[in-house]
Design a protein around this motif. Structure first.
Motif, short mmCIF file in Angstrom:
data_model
loop_
_atom_site.label_atom_id
_atom_site.label_comp_id
_atom_site.label_asym_id
_atom_site.label_seq_id
_atom_site.Cartn_x
_atom_site.Cartn_y
_atom_site.Cartn_z
N ASP A 6 0.86 -1.18 0.00
CA ASP A 6 0.00 0.00 0.00
C ASP A 6 0.89 1.23 0.00
O ASP A 6 2.12 1.15 0.18
N ASP A 7 0.26 2.41 -0.21
CA ASP A 7 0.98 3.67 -0.08
C ASP A 7 0.83 4.19 1.35
O ASP A 7 -0.19 3.95 2.01
N ARG B 16 -0.27 9.08 -0.11
CA ARG B 16 -1.65 9.16 -0.61
C ARG B 16 -2.14 10.60 -0.59
O ARG B 16 -2.81 11.07 -1.51
N ARG B 17 -1.83 11.33 0.50
CA ARG B 17 -2.24 12.73 0.61
C ARG B 17 -1.58 13.56 -0.49
O ARG B 17 -2.22 14.44 -1.10
N GLN C 248 -0.67 12.52 -3.47
CA GLN C 248 -1.32 12.21 -4.74
C GLN C 248 -2.71 12.85 -4.85
O GLN C 248 -3.09 13.35 -5.92
N ASP C 249 -3.46 12.85 -3.74
CA ASP C 249 -4.78 13.47 -3.75
C ASP C 249 -4.69 14.97 -4.01
O ASP C 249 -5.48 15.54 -4.78
#
Length: 533
Positions: free
Chosen positions: A154-155, A160-161, A163-164
């Motif tokens: 997983d990231d 993830r933040r 990329q969002d």
């Protein structure tokens, strides 16, 4: 003893092939950059322009989709792309005498290349510097969640933040660009665009600030560290080549069959009416041809004639005069049904007794472009094929691989030689003029009728120049439909005729292939072979 017509075809072949082979790229010392093999067809493959013209291209279509008949035309263009790929996919055996020799097993380039690409194994890379390994491991743990074996599952929340936020910034920019286009199309909105754009620009700025203040510096530094580590060049090139092969493999045939996309330059090579794509015009007379043959100089035509005289001789010659041929053109089988001066029913017989000829034709060397085929792979070091010894693909030489079916891919067809719009004129055709007139009268009005009016389904070969037979378009349910919808009944652009002492053979035909030798590869044995011994 060769007659004038034979001398004319002999000299024409020498002129063209000499020019083709003499134009290969060389070093400043005159050595060829790559070894090449020319494979000459005994009889040309007649090309149907409808089958190959205007093939589909991956970047889109030039067909007006709103026009009547657009869907059938799209189908035809895809069919043309598929036929082009099929036409250029046959592998040829290495020969030393100019022979055109397909593999008896019908070996195909795409299948052979894919098999090699799938099996290619880079040799183990050297150890990585411990300090570099530590930096890469730290960067990986910053970006990804790892399991007990060290595999990514997983990231991380940070990544993830990042990329969002990056996605939100991209969407804000897209919204700004879309509203700007709407304003440019609406004079009323355009007049107040300076005011309308303020909140949109503020939204873009906020998205950017949120992206860059969410740990972007740490994330981008980690990404840069991982990218900077690099991969062994052999491993990277093999992976890249596999990716390109997959991307260029498309469904073109109308059935669930994957075909690597291939195209030919110039694009209009099959169109006998195109005059703007670099065709070379050749004109030669009987006097010139007789002088060329009498000189006795070394030539391709002479060596080709000598090596083939035992198997295809007619009166001691390799067949540079009129001969009847059986079978359809464009197939390997047609090579074996060659060599009679009389048709099967003896209605027509050539005596090759004319004189004072002149010949004109146009020729071009057409390049086959295969973006899916990475030939630079074969020049790499430090790789092998499992279970195979080195040089199992090719040892790089012509002599040792001639007529040898064991090498997997000793050479790659890169160019094909096309001639078109042949005109042979004489006022002294002799008895052959009467034969041609009778044949033409019986076939007039339908270019296909001549295939049954003489030769029992074949045609006539004048050396490597063919006419009067069936053209190269293998039939299938799909091809029959496309050709029925799009073939013109006007054969004025191709076919043949004999009038006023001139034999005119319109259209294009492939008469030979130029292949590049594959360099010696793979460079090493499978390491397990030595261990097994």
């Amino acid at each position: 003893m060769p007659n004038e017509l034979e001398n004319l075809i002999f000299a024409t072949l020498d002129r063209i092939v000499g020019r083709v082979l003499g134009s290969r790229p060389t070093t400043i010392d005159g050595e060829q950059l790559d070894e090449t093999v020319y494979s000459h067809l005994k009889q040309g493959i007649l090309i149907d322009p409808v089958t190959y013209r205007d093939p589909w291209v991956p970047g889109g279509t030039t067909v007006d989709l709103t026009a009547p008949g657009a869907v059938p035309e799209m189908n035809r263009s895809r069919y043309a792309a598929w036929r082009t790929a099929e036409l250029t996919n046959d592998m040829l055996m290495v020969t030393t005498d100019g022979s055109y020799r397909p593999y008896r097993s019908g070996r195909h380039l795409d299948a052979q290349y894919e098999a090699i690409l799938t099996q290619m194994q880079p040799a183990p890379p050297p150890p990585v510097n411990p300090e570099v390994r530590q930096r890469v491991d730290e960067a990986t743990r910053l970006l990804h969640v790892l399991d007990e074996q060290g595999d990514i599952v997983d990231d991380t929340p940070l990544y993830r933040r990042y990329q969002d936020k990056a996605q939100a910034y991209a969407e804000a920019r897209a919204e700004f660009a879309e509203e700007q286009l709407r304003a440019q199309a609406d004079p009323a909105r355009l007049a107040i665009w300076p005011q309308l754009s303020i909140p949109l620009k503020a939204k873009v700025d906020r998205a950017y600030d949120a992206w860059k203040t969410s740990g972007a510096a740490k994330v981008e530094a980690a990404l840069a560290t991982i990218k900077a580590e690099g991969r062994p060049i052999t491993e990277a090139m093999v992976a890249s080549a596999r990716n390109e092969f997959d991307k260029w493999s498309l469904v073109l045939s109308g059935v669930e069959l994957i075909t690597p996309y291939t195209y030919v330059e110039p694009a209009g090579w099959c169109d006998p009416t195109r005059t703007d794509i670099g065709w070379t015009r050749l004109k030669i007379s009987s006097a010139e041809a007789n002088g060329h043959v009498a000189s006795g100089s070394s030539s391709f035509a002479r060596s080709y004639s000598t090596s083939h005289s035992s198997s295809t001789s007619v009166g001691g010659q390799v067949g540079y005069a009129f001969l009847f041929v059986g079978g359809d053109y464009g197939t390997a089988e047609s090579e074996s049904t060659w060599g009679s001066t009389a048709s099967k029913d003896s209605s027509y017989e050539f005596r090759n007794d004319g004189s004072d000829f002149s010949l004109e034709l146009e020729w071009a060397l057409c390049r086959v472009q295969r973006r899916w085929l990475r030939t630079d792979l074969f020049a790499m070091q430090n790789w092998y094929l499992p279970g195979q010894k080195k040089h199992c693909i090719s040892d790089g030489t012509i002599a040792s691989q001639s007529l040898n079916e064991r090498p997997m891919m000793p050479m790659i067809p890169m160019d094909f030689l096309v001639i078109r719009n042949v005109r042979i004129h004489s006022k002294k055709w002799g008895s052959d003029g009467r034969v041609l007139s009778s044949m033409y009268d019986s076939s007039k009005g339908d270019y296909r009728a001549s295939s049954t009016s003489y030769g029992g389904g074949g045609g006539v070969s004048l050396g490597f120049i063919t006419f009067g037979g069936r053209v190269s378009h293998a039939r299938s349910d799909a091809s029959a439909q496309y050709e029925a919808e799009h073939r013109s009944t006007d054969s004025s652009d191709w076919g043949w005729r004999f009038e006023d002492g001139t034999l005119e053979i319109r259209g294009a035909q492939i008469v030979g292939w130029v292949s590049s030798m594959t360099p010696p590869c793979p460079p090493m044995d499978d390491p397990t072979l030595a261990a097994d011994r």
